[in-house]
Scaffold this motif. Structure first.
Motif, PDB file in Angstrom:
ATOM      1  N   LYS A  23       1.045  -1.164  -0.071  1.00 49.56           N
ATOM      2  CA  LYS A  23      -0.093   0.132   0.008  1.00 49.56           C
ATOM      3  C   LYS A  23       0.903   1.188   0.022  1.00 49.56           C
ATOM      4  CE  LYS A  23      -3.707   1.989   2.624  1.00 49.56           C
ATOM      5  NZ  LYS A  23      -3.059   3.511   2.924  1.00 49.56           N
ATOM      6  N   ALA A  24       2.006   1.167   0.784  1.00 53.28           N
ATOM      7  CA  ALA A  24       2.680   2.443   0.844  1.00 53.28           C
ATOM      8  C   ALA A  24       3.581   2.741  -0.262  1.00 53.28           C
ATOM      9  CB  ALA A  24       3.824   2.151   1.866  1.00 53.28           C
ATOM     10  N   LEU A  25       3.838   1.323  -0.990  1.00 56.72           N
ATOM     11  CA  LEU A  25       4.812   1.479  -2.319  1.00 56.72           C
ATOM     12  C   LEU A  25       4.018   2.215  -3.343  1.00 56.72           C
ATOM     13  CD1 LEU A  25       7.429   0.231  -3.575  1.00 56.72           C
ATOM     14  CD2 LEU A  25       5.787  -1.085  -4.633  1.00 56.72           C
ATOM     15  N   LEU A  26       2.588   1.979  -3.387  1.00 55.03           N
ATOM     16  CA  LEU A  26       1.583   2.207  -4.327  1.00 55.03           C
ATOM     17  C   LEU A  26       1.175   3.845  -4.034  1.00 55.03           C
ATOM     18  CD1 LEU A  26      -0.645  -0.682  -4.852  1.00 55.03           C
ATOM     19  CD2 LEU A  26       1.342  -0.121  -6.065  1.00 55.03           C
ATOM     20  N   ASP A  27       1.251   3.972  -2.888  1.00 55.46           N
ATOM     21  CA  ASP A  27       0.681   5.514  -2.490  1.00 55.46           C
ATOM     22  C   ASP A  27       2.115   6.431  -2.987  1.00 55.46           C
ATOM     23  OD1 ASP A  27      -1.417   4.910  -1.596  1.00 55.46           O
ATOM     24  OD2 ASP A  27      -0.666   4.982   0.789  1.00 55.46           O
ATOM     25  N   GLU A  28       3.198   5.862  -2.828  1.00 54.56           N
ATOM     26  CA  GLU A  28       4.338   6.625  -2.937  1.00 54.56           C
ATOM     27  C   GLU A  28       4.482   6.877  -4.549  1.00 54.56           C
ATOM     28  OE1 GLU A  28       8.229   5.563  -1.509  1.00 54.56           O
ATOM     29  OE2 GLU A  28       9.303   7.128  -2.634  1.00 54.56           O
ATOM     30  N   ALA A  29       3.852   5.932  -5.231  1.00 52.74           N
ATOM     31  CA  ALA A  29       4.042   5.905  -6.737  1.00 52.74           C
ATOM     32  C   ALA A  29       3.290   7.025  -7.282  1.00 52.74           C
ATOM     33  CB  ALA A  29       3.651   4.521  -7.444  1.00 52.74           C
ATOM     34  N   ILE A  30       1.875   7.105  -6.377  1.00 52.95           N
ATOM     35  CA  ILE A  30       1.109   8.229  -7.097  1.00 52.95           C
ATOM     36  C   ILE A  30       1.626   9.511  -6.842  1.00 52.95           C
ATOM     37  CG2 ILE A  30      -1.341   8.994  -6.683  1.00 52.95           C
ATOM     38  CD1 ILE A  30      -2.057   5.932  -6.113  1.00 52.95           C
ATOM     39  N   ASP A  31       2.100   9.583  -5.725  1.00 54.25           N
ATOM     40  CA  ASP A  31       2.745  10.981  -5.258  1.00 54.25           C
ATOM     41  C   ASP A  31       3.638  11.329  -6.075  1.00 54.25           C
ATOM     42  OD1 ASP A  31       1.116  11.271  -3.085  1.00 54.25           O
ATOM     43  OD2 ASP A  31       2.581  10.453  -1.366  1.00 54.25           O
ATOM     44  N   ARG A  32       4.576  10.381  -6.504  1.00 53.49           N
ATOM     45  CA  ARG A  32       5.771  10.694  -7.305  1.00 53.49           C
ATOM     46  C   ARG A  32       5.016  11.020  -8.882  1.00 53.49           C
ATOM     47  NH1 ARG A  32      11.266   9.146  -6.237  1.00 53.49           N
ATOM     48  NH2 ARG A  32      11.373   8.439  -4.174  1.00 53.49           N
ATOM     49  N   ALA A  33       4.097  10.542  -9.312  1.00 54.96           N
ATOM     50  CA  ALA A  33       3.250  10.644 -10.417  1.00 54.96           C
ATOM     51  C   ALA A  33       2.903  12.094 -10.398  1.00 54.96           C
ATOM     52  CB  ALA A  33       2.526   9.692 -10.830  1.00 54.96           C
ATOM     53  N   ILE A  34       2.122  12.504  -9.366  1.00 54.68           N
ATOM     54  CA  ILE A  34       1.496  13.877  -9.270  1.00 54.68           C
ATOM     55  C   ILE A  34       2.661  14.823  -9.486  1.00 54.68           C
ATOM     56  CG2 ILE A  34       0.391  15.415  -7.470  1.00 54.68           C
ATOM     57  CD1 ILE A  34      -1.276  13.210  -6.139  1.00 54.68           C
ATOM     58  N   LEU A  56      -3.501  21.438 -14.816  1.00 56.62           N
ATOM     59  CA  LEU A  56      -4.395  20.496 -14.887  1.00 56.62           C
ATOM     60  C   LEU A  56      -5.295  20.296 -13.676  1.00 56.62           C
ATOM     61  CD1 LEU A  56      -4.962  17.976 -16.971  1.00 56.62           C
ATOM     62  CD2 LEU A  56      -3.629  16.645 -15.266  1.00 56.62           C
ATOM     63  N   PRO A  57      -6.682  20.194 -13.877  1.00 55.08           N
ATOM     64  CA  PRO A  57      -7.550  20.262 -12.621  1.00 55.08           C
ATOM     65  C   PRO A  57      -7.362  19.177 -11.592  1.00 55.08           C
ATOM     66  CG  PRO A  57      -8.936  20.564 -14.504  1.00 55.08           C
ATOM     67  CD  PRO A  57      -7.484  20.288 -15.100  1.00 55.08           C
ATOM     68  N   LYS A  58      -7.478  19.436 -10.202  1.00 56.22           N
ATOM     69  CA  LYS A  58      -6.942  18.499  -9.286  1.00 56.22           C
ATOM     70  C   LYS A  58      -7.589  17.100  -9.601  1.00 56.22           C
ATOM     71  CE  LYS A  58      -5.968  17.725  -4.511  1.00 56.22           C
ATOM     72  NZ  LYS A  58      -6.381  18.041  -3.364  1.00 56.22           N
ATOM     73  N   LYS A  59      -8.959  16.994  -9.977  1.00 62.03           N
ATOM     74  CA  LYS A  59      -9.543  15.530 -10.122  1.00 62.03           C
ATOM     75  C   LYS A  59      -8.814  14.855 -11.255  1.00 62.03           C
ATOM     76  CE  LYS A  59     -14.141  14.056  -9.753  1.00 62.03           C
ATOM     77  NZ  LYS A  59     -15.484  14.104 -10.142  1.00 62.03           N
ATOM     78  N   LYS A  60      -8.613  15.628 -12.393  1.00 60.56           N
ATOM     79  CA  LYS A  60      -7.876  14.815 -13.459  1.00 60.56           C
ATOM     80  C   LYS A  60      -6.624  14.487 -13.084  1.00 60.56           C
ATOM     81  CE  LYS A  60     -10.324  16.455 -17.369  1.00 60.56           C
ATOM     82  NZ  LYS A  60     -10.628  17.357 -18.456  1.00 60.56           N
ATOM     83  N   LEU A  61      -5.811  15.505 -12.453  1.00 61.52           N
ATOM     84  CA  LEU A  61      -4.613  15.198 -11.964  1.00 61.52           C
ATOM     85  C   LEU A  61      -4.290  13.845 -11.286  1.00 61.52           C
ATOM     86  CD1 LEU A  61      -1.667  16.203 -11.313  1.00 61.52           C
ATOM     87  CD2 LEU A  61      -2.384  17.207  -9.550  1.00 61.52           C
ATOM     88  N   ILE A  62      -5.144  13.734 -10.239  1.00 56.94           N
ATOM     89  CA  ILE A  62      -5.202  12.561  -9.423  1.00 56.94           C
ATOM     90  C   ILE A  62      -5.437  11.311 -10.052  1.00 56.94           C
ATOM     91  CG2 ILE A  62      -6.222  11.475  -7.283  1.00 56.94           C
ATOM     92  CD1 ILE A  62      -5.028  13.820  -6.206  1.00 56.94           C
ATOM     93  N   SER A  63      -6.605  11.290 -10.980  1.00 60.38           N
ATOM     94  CA  SER A  63      -6.972  10.195 -11.733  1.00 60.38           C
ATOM     95  C   SER A  63      -5.606   9.632 -12.806  1.00 60.38           C
ATOM     96  CB  SER A  63      -8.242  10.265 -12.546  1.00 60.38           C
ATOM     97  OG  SER A  63      -8.373  10.991 -13.274  1.00 60.38           O
ATOM     98  N   LEU A  64      -5.254  10.751 -13.054  1.00 59.66           N
ATOM     99  CA  LEU A  64      -4.175  10.502 -14.325  1.00 59.66           C
ATOM    100  C   LEU A  64      -2.939   9.804 -13.524  1.00 59.66           C
ATOM    101  CD1 LEU A  64      -3.185  10.571 -17.284  1.00 59.66           C
ATOM    102  CD2 LEU A  64      -2.308  12.869 -16.929  1.00 59.66           C
ATOM    103  N   ALA A  65      -2.697  10.308 -12.414  1.00 57.93           N
ATOM    104  CA  ALA A  65      -1.530   9.997 -11.584  1.00 57.93           C
ATOM    105  C   ALA A  65      -1.516   8.570 -11.093  1.00 57.93           C
ATOM    106  CB  ALA A  65      -1.098  10.915 -10.402  1.00 57.93           C
ATOM    107  N   GLU A  66      -3.019   8.362 -10.648  1.00 61.12           N
ATOM    108  CA  GLU A  66      -3.063   6.851 -10.139  1.00 61.12           C
ATOM    109  C   GLU A  66      -2.606   5.927 -11.297  1.00 61.12           C
ATOM    110  OE1 GLU A  66      -7.154   6.756  -8.989  1.00 61.12           O
ATOM    111  OE2 GLU A  66      -6.618   7.755  -6.868  1.00 61.12           O
ATOM    112  N   ILE A  67      -3.185   6.215 -12.810  1.00 63.68           N
ATOM    113  CA  ILE A  67      -2.865   5.441 -13.812  1.00 63.68           C
ATOM    114  C   ILE A  67      -1.233   5.294 -13.938  1.00 63.68           C
ATOM    115  CG2 ILE A  67      -3.178   4.767 -16.123  1.00 63.68           C
ATOM    116  CD1 ILE A  67      -6.120   5.632 -15.864  1.00 63.68           C
ATOM    117  N   ILE A  68      -0.795   6.428 -13.809  1.00 65.58           N
ATOM    118  CA  ILE A  68       0.776   6.741 -14.445  1.00 65.58           C
ATOM    119  C   ILE A  68       1.626   5.904 -13.280  1.00 65.58           C
ATOM    120  CG2 ILE A  68       2.428   8.403 -14.979  1.00 65.58           C
ATOM    121  CD1 ILE A  68       0.397   8.357 -17.235  1.00 65.58           C
ATOM    122  N   GLY A  69       1.382   6.382 -11.973  1.00 60.40           N
ATOM    123  CA  GLY A  69       2.050   5.894 -11.112  1.00 60.40           C
ATOM    124  C   GLY A  69       2.141   4.315 -11.013  1.00 60.40           C
ATOM    125  N   ILE A  70       0.863   3.953 -10.705  1.00 59.24           N
ATOM    126  CA  ILE A  70       0.949   2.410 -10.473  1.00 59.24           C
ATOM    127  C   ILE A  70       1.466   1.498 -11.957  1.00 59.24           C
ATOM    128  CG2 ILE A  70      -0.783   0.537 -10.242  1.00 59.24           C
ATOM    129  CD1 ILE A  70      -2.070   2.242  -8.032  1.00 59.24           C
TER     130      ILE A  70
END
Ligand code: ARG
Length: 576
Positions: free
Chosen positions: A391-402, A412-426
């Protein structure tokens, strides 16, 4: 199109036609440079040696004979011993046409087999950690590839939900009085588990009580059973969240944990004793395997029942094999488990075969994988030496992608940023793992995996969005692309041949469970497209036929990339 198979058969038939019999299988590989050949026969020297012939003479004979077939444009010999094969452009175009009009990219369904994939399999009352990543995501790629080919795939999440640890846990939770109203988080549960284990080792009374609870649980005691059930549910609820984030196809119905086999164990022991495979010694039930030697050179013993009548991991493994063969009708079972469990598995397989629970033709494979290492080449752990939680690893991946996306697209609006970062990071974490040969250890490197250059998820995902946007800009709708692809430039042929290679890559994954081959393929495909794009105008072609043909090649590339990423369980994005 399985080109290697096609050429292999042609070479074999040719050898037979010109009068040879006992040769080894020709090894066919795609060539690095299409200019020098589309495919090549790689082991001609060996074949010539076996047939006691001069390589050049043999090559000459093969070439003379095989040329009669009209799918080959040219076949040449090159030193020290290769046969280079070039296909006719019209043949390549015909194959591309089949792929273009097919929803399965022209890949036929195979004869379906029942294949069980035993993967992920975390233990209850513990959070999943990085050690579970490889089993979970590599296993899932094999599931997807086999499914796509038309096999009946049975996912088996063989969770560790049975054993002595549950006795201690129940005893401990009871002792600290949390059982009345327990909305425990998995994190809390894991910390209680550690404390229970410590107490078990030093407190005799507690240990006794724990053992009593294990036996009660194994005998179906209602009180113990309801607590156990809750512990499983707390753990698996968190694990399903992780599977979901990882885009892994494991669901609740795929969980067939160790506990499932509990009721089968007493009969199994009796049967093994009746068949004289298991014996009673010093109060334990044991199977001696002469195939394995202990330190003294004697037949190794595998304990299947302890003194207190408790069963073991091995006992469950044997019951599980029996069930998988008898009830699930398995033709093949693949285990994605730590390499340290190799001996355990082979022993269970051996015992199950001796007892005739499974036939010798049942395919059993242990697909091992190496470890994830940190930059200093040591096991990838937290500073205090603990396992890093997934879980911590995936959280960090998303933070780094953000952070990465923010630099490129600050507005980029926040919502889009987060959903894009989830895909890119993971995707980056997954792809960086899948792209390494599973048999070896690899160094986990954040910067490398999030780079837009090289064999990385962002590179491939970006390539896909770029091709999609070209296709979208086209003024000609897909259904009007009726004419066949015209292949003139070398770069077009290179791309076309690469597209045709896809089927053999998927077949390889289905045999070997090695996703890195697919990653490498997608990377080459994306790079080939990029060269094609730089050198051949697509939407600015002057001739309409060229325009259509190149657009079609682009569509085929996009289709292949999309299917490839789908088999890897990597999501695509519309814009990057
Ligand atoms: N739960 C085990 C572990 O965490 C892995 C189980 C693998 N599957 C099996 N059939 N033994 O080590």
């Amino acid at each position: 199109m399985n080109i290697t198979y096609l050429i292999k058969k042609d070479i074999e038939h040719t050898l037979i036609d010109i009068g040879y019999k006992n040769f080894c299988k020709p090894i066919i590989v795609s060539s690095k440079k299409t200019k020098l050949g589309h495919y090549q026969v790689n082991n001609l020297i060996k074949i010539a040696n076996i047939l006691k012939l001069d390589v050049y003479e043999l090559a000459k004979k093969i070439i003379l004979h095989i040329k009669k077939k009209n799918i080959y444009k040219k076949i040449t010999f090159s030193q020290p011993g290769f046969i280079n094969i070039f296909f006719c452009n019209h043949w390549i175009s015909d194959q591309l046409e089949t792929i273009f009009t097919s929803s399965r990219l022209g890949i036929n369904r195979v004869v379906s087999k029942n294949i069980i994939i035993d993967y992920s399999s975390p233990n209850i009352a513990k959070e999943m950690h990085v050690g579970h990543l490889r089993s979970t995501i590599i296993g899932d790629v094999t599931v997807r590839a086999l499914n796509f080919l038309g096999h009946n795939v049975i996912r088996a999440n063989h969770i560790g939900d049975w054993g002595t640890q549950f006795g201690m846990l129940i005893a401990y939770l009871e002792k600290i009085n949390v059982l009345k109203n327990y909305n425990l988080s998995l994190k809390e549960l894991e910390s209680y588990y550690c404390k229970a284990k410590k107490k078990y080792d030093i407190d005799k009374k507690f240990a006794e009580k724990s053992r009593k609870y294990v036996v009660k649980l194994q005998n179906g005691d209602q009180y113990c059973y309801s607590i156990w059930k809750k512990l499983v549910s707390i753990t698996m609820l968190e694990n399903y969240k992780i599977y979901n984030r990882l885009n892994v196809t494991l669901k609740k119905i795929h969980t067939i944990g160790e506990s499932f086999y509990n009721t089968m164990l007493p009969d199994l022991i009796t049967d093994l004793k009746n068949k004289k495979i298991a014996v009673q010694k010093n109060g334990v039930t044991i199977v001696f395997l002469k195939e394995f030697k202990n330190r003294l050179g004697q037949a190794m013993g595998v304990v299947i029942q302890k003194q207190d009548t408790g069963f073991l991991y091995s006992t469950i493994e044997i019951a599980c094999l029996k069930y998988r063969y008898e009830k699930l009708c398995a033709d093949r079972i693949i285990y994605y488990t730590d390499s340290r469990q190799s001996q355990h598995l082979i022993q269970a397989w051996t015992i199950a075969k001796k007892a005739n629970y499974i036939p010798s033709h049942l395919l059993l494979e242990h697909h091992i994988f190496g470890m994830m290492l940190s930059k200093n080449k040591r096991p990838f752990k937290t500073r205090d030496g603990n396992n890093i939680k997934l879980k911590a690893l995936l959280d960090e991946a998303i933070d780094r992608a953000i952070n990465l996306i923010k630099k490129k697209k600050p507005h980029l609006p926040k919502k889009k940023l987060i959903s894009l970062a989830e895909i890119i990071g993971i995707s980056a974490v997954k792809y960086s793992d899948l792209s390494k040969n599973r048999n070896t250890n690899y160094v986990f490197n954040w910067d490398e995996m999030l780079s837009f250059e090289g064999n990385t998820a962002p590179y491939i995902q970006y390539a896909y969005t770029r091709i999609s946007s070209i296709i979208k800009k086209s003024i000609i709708p897909i259904h009007q692309l009726k004419e066949k692809i015209i292949l003139k430039k070398e770069i077009e042929i290179t791309l076309a041949i690469k597209i045709l290679e896809f089927e053999e890559i998927i077949l390889l994954i289905s045999q070997k469970g090695t996703p890195h081959i697919l990653c490498k393929y997608l990377y080459q495909l994306a790079t080939n497209f990029s060269h094609f794009y730089e050198n051949c105008s697509i939407l600015f072609s002057k001739k309409i036929n060229t325009y259509k043909s190149r657009l079609k090649l682009s569509i085929l590339t996009a289709k292949t990339l999309k299917k490839g990423l789908n088999i890897l369980g990597i999501k695509i994005v519309k814009k990057m």
